[in-house]
Design a protein around this motif. Structure first.
Motif, PDB file in Angstrom:
ATOM      1  N   ARG A  67      21.421  14.647 -19.642  1.00 25.47           N
ATOM      2  CA  ARG A  67      21.498  14.127 -21.007  1.00 25.47           C
ATOM      3  C   ARG A  67      21.338  15.252 -22.027  1.00 25.47           C
ATOM      4  O   ARG A  67      22.045  15.292 -23.048  1.00 25.47           O
ATOM      5  N   HIS A 193      29.357  12.462 -18.122  1.00 25.39           N
ATOM      6  CA  HIS A 193      28.979  11.656 -19.282  1.00 25.39           C
ATOM      7  C   HIS A 193      30.195  10.872 -19.748  1.00 25.39           C
ATOM      8  O   HIS A 193      31.262  11.444 -19.979  1.00 25.39           O
ATOM      9  N   PRO A 196      30.371   5.809 -25.099  1.00 24.63           N
ATOM     10  CA  PRO A 196      30.682   4.380 -25.278  1.00 24.63           C
ATOM     11  C   PRO A 196      31.994   4.187 -26.031  1.00 24.63           C
ATOM     12  O   PRO A 196      32.399   5.028 -26.836  1.00 24.63           O
ATOM     13  N   THR A 199      32.204   4.475 -29.959  1.00 27.75           N
ATOM     14  CA  THR A 199      32.284   5.790 -30.607  1.00 27.75           C
ATOM     15  C   THR A 199      33.543   6.548 -30.206  1.00 27.75           C
ATOM     16  O   THR A 199      34.005   7.420 -30.937  1.00 27.75           O
ATOM     17  N   GLU A 224      22.983   5.853 -14.181  1.00 29.48           N
ATOM     18  CA  GLU A 224      21.807   5.421 -14.930  1.00 29.48           C
ATOM     19  C   GLU A 224      21.809   3.934 -15.268  1.00 29.48           C
ATOM     20  O   GLU A 224      21.126   3.516 -16.199  1.00 29.48           O
ATOM     21  N   SER A 226      24.375   1.877 -16.264  1.00 29.50           N
ATOM     22  CA  SER A 226      25.286   1.357 -17.290  1.00 29.50           C
ATOM     23  C   SER A 226      26.427   0.547 -16.704  1.00 29.50           C
ATOM     24  O   SER A 226      27.156  -0.120 -17.433  1.00 29.50           O
ATOM     25  N   PRO A 274      31.762   2.270 -20.740  1.00 31.19           N
ATOM     26  CA  PRO A 274      30.854   1.231 -21.237  1.00 31.19           C
ATOM     27  C   PRO A 274      31.147   0.927 -22.707  1.00 31.19           C
ATOM     28  O   PRO A 274      31.511   1.827 -23.474  1.00 31.19           O
ATOM     29  N   ASP A 276      29.101  -0.111 -25.234  1.00 26.54           N
ATOM     30  CA  ASP A 276      28.148   0.163 -26.304  1.00 26.54           C
ATOM     31  C   ASP A 276      26.985   1.061 -25.898  1.00 26.54           C
ATOM     32  O   ASP A 276      25.960   1.104 -26.573  1.00 26.54           O
ATOM     33  N   ARG A 277      27.121   1.789 -24.808  1.00 25.82           N
ATOM     34  CA  ARG A 277      26.058   2.706 -24.402  1.00 25.82           C
ATOM     35  C   ARG A 277      26.668   3.883 -23.638  1.00 25.82           C
ATOM     36  O   ARG A 277      27.795   3.814 -23.171  1.00 25.82           O
ATOM     37  N   HIS A 278      25.911   4.945 -23.560  1.00 24.99           N
ATOM     38  CA  HIS A 278      26.361   6.122 -22.828  1.00 24.99           C
ATOM     39  C   HIS A 278      26.138   5.909 -21.326  1.00 24.99           C
ATOM     40  O   HIS A 278      25.133   5.322 -20.917  1.00 24.99           O
ATOM     41  N   ARG A 279      27.060   6.380 -20.531  1.00 21.61           N
ATOM     42  CA  ARG A 279      26.928   6.315 -19.073  1.00 21.61           C
ATOM     43  C   ARG A 279      26.821   7.733 -18.544  1.00 21.61           C
ATOM     44  O   ARG A 279      27.636   8.594 -18.863  1.00 21.61           O
TER      45      ARG A 279
END
Length: 338
Positions: A67, A193, A196, A199, A224, A226, A274, A276-279
Motif C-alpha cells: 500500500r 493495485h 476503484p 476514481t 486484501e 476486496s 472493485p 468503490d475501494r482499492h484492491r
C-alpha cells in the motif's frame, strides 16, 4: 451468445498441505492430501490453501509495504519502471499490460511491481547472459525489502509443499517437481493495485485484469478482501471467488497441463475492478527452470496416443508471454496505451 457469470460466491475446495511441510508425517496422511488435490485440479484447477506456513504478520507486513509503495507519486514509481530493467523487473503502470489477447481494447486497469530472485553478477546464469536473471529494482522505502524477503521466503516454502503434494498425486516422487533439470526454479512475485472504478472508470470492455492463464507451474495468491476474482469452469461459466482472509488461492499455470497431457487444467481467470475501494493482491509464481524442457510425461500417454500439447522450453515460453502482453516489449500494445 451472451457471457454467463455465476452470481454466487463460490467456495473452492480447502486443502491442508501441512503434512508436506512437517517432518514425521505419514504416507497415509500425505496420500489423503494428494487425493484431495488431484480431484480439485482435474475439475477446476483452483483451490483454497491452508497449512501453508505463511505467518499472518508476514502477510500483513507485505500488504502494508505494498500500500505504501502504490501511494507514492507516479514519478517515484516510474523511477523503477520495468522498461528500465534489462531483465523484466520493476514497476508497470496502469493499462501497460494486456492479458486478454481476445479483447485488447485497452490495457488492464491495474498497476504492479514485478520482482524475482535476486541474482548477483557472479551467478552462473548472469555470467552466461541468460535472459531474466539479475538484480531487482526495489522501491526506495524503509522496510520494503525486508518485508519482501520474509514474504518471498515463506511463500516459496508454501509453494514447495503444494508441489510435493502435486507430485505425489501424479504418482511421482515428492521432490520431482522441485528437481526438474535445467537450472533452478524461478519464483516471480507480483504486488498489484487495482484502483476503484469510481476514481478510474473503465472503458468499454476494460477489466482490472483480463482473462488469461498463468505461465508457469503453480501460483500462490492472496488479496486484501476486496473480491473481484473470477474463474472460468471447464463448462465455460465464470464464477466469482472471494478469498477468505486466512487462506490463499492456488492455481496451476500452463506448464502443468503439458506435463500431465491435460489431466490437470490451467484455467482462465480474470479480475473485475472493485467499484468503490482499492484492491491489493500479492501473487507468487513458481516457474520451472529456464532451460527445462517441459513435455508430456510418458505415464500420461496411452498406447498409440500423442501428446495434446507441444513441448516448451520454460524460459522461452515465459519470454514469449512477456513479449505478447507488455506494452514496453510490444509496439502494437504500446500504440494502444498511447
Amino acid at each position: 451468445m451472451s457471457e454467463q457469470v455465476s452470481k454466487n460466491i463460490t467456495q473452492l475446495p480447502v486443502i491442508d498441505v501441512s503434512a508436506f511441510g512437517a517432518e514425521g508425517s505419514s504416507d497415509r496422511e500425505r496420500d489423503e492430501v494428494a487425493e484431495q488435490l488431484d480431484a480439485s485440479l482435474r475439475e477446476i484447477g483452483f483451490f483454497f490453501l491452508t497449512g501453508h506456513g505463511v505467518r499472518a504478520a508476514t502477510r500483513e507486513a507485505m500488504f502494508a509495504a505494498t500500500r505504501e509503495f502504490f501511494a507514492l507519486p507516479l514519478e517515484r514509481k516510474e523511477a523503477i519502471a520495468i522498461s528500465r530493467s534489462p531483465i523484466h523487473r520493476g514497476y508497470v503502470g496502469l493499462a501497460s499490460e494486456t492479458l486478454d489477447s481476445a479483447n485488447p481494447v485497452a490495457g488492464d486497469l491495474k498497476e504492479f511491481l514485478d520482482t524475482a530472485g535476486e541474482q548477483g553478477p557472479d551467478h552462473p546464469e548472469v555470467v552466461a547472459g541468460t535472459p531474466l536473471f539479475g538484480p531487482n529494482q526495489f522501491p526506495d522505502l524503509p522496510g520494503f525489502r525486508a518485508a519482501w524477503e520474509r514474504y518471498r521466503s515463506e511463500g516459496i516454502a508454501a509453494i514447495e509443499r503444494v508441489q510435493r503434494a502435486m507430485a505425489r498425486a501424479l504418482g511421482l516422487p515428492d521432490e520431482y517437481l522441485l528437481e526438474l533439470p535445467g537450472g533452478e526454479t524461478m519464483y516471480y512475485m507480483r504486488n498489484a493495485h487495482y484502483p476503484p472504478q469510481h476514481t478510474h472508470p473503465p472503458t468499454e470492455g476494460q477489466l482490472g485484469c483480463g482473462a488469461h492463464t498463468d505461465y508457469g507451474a503453480v501460483t500462490l495468491l492472496v488479496e486484501e478482501g476486496s473480491g473481484g476474482l473470477q474463474v472460468m469452469r471447464r463448462d465455460g461459466e465464470w464464477i466469482d471467488v472471494a478469498i477468505p482472509s486466512d487462506l490463499f488461492v492456488v492455481n496451476l499455470g500452463d506448464m502443468i497441463p503439458i506435463l500431465t497431457n491435460g489431466r490437470w487444467v490451467s484455467n482462465p481467470h480474470r479480475v473485475i475492478s472493485p467499484p468503490d475501494r482499492h484492491r491489493y493482491s500479492v501473487g507468487l509464481f513458481a516457474v520451472p527452470p529456464f532451460h527445462a524442457n517441459i513435455a508430456c510425461l510418458p505415464k500420461f500417454l496411452g498406447p498409440g496416443e500423442t501428446p495434446r500439447y507441444k513441448p516448451q522450453i520454460a524460459g522461452e515460453y515465459l519470454l514469449s508471454r512477456f513479449d505478447a502482453t507488455h506494452s514496453y516489449r510490444n509496439p502494437l500494445l504500446a500504440s494502444r496505451v498511447e
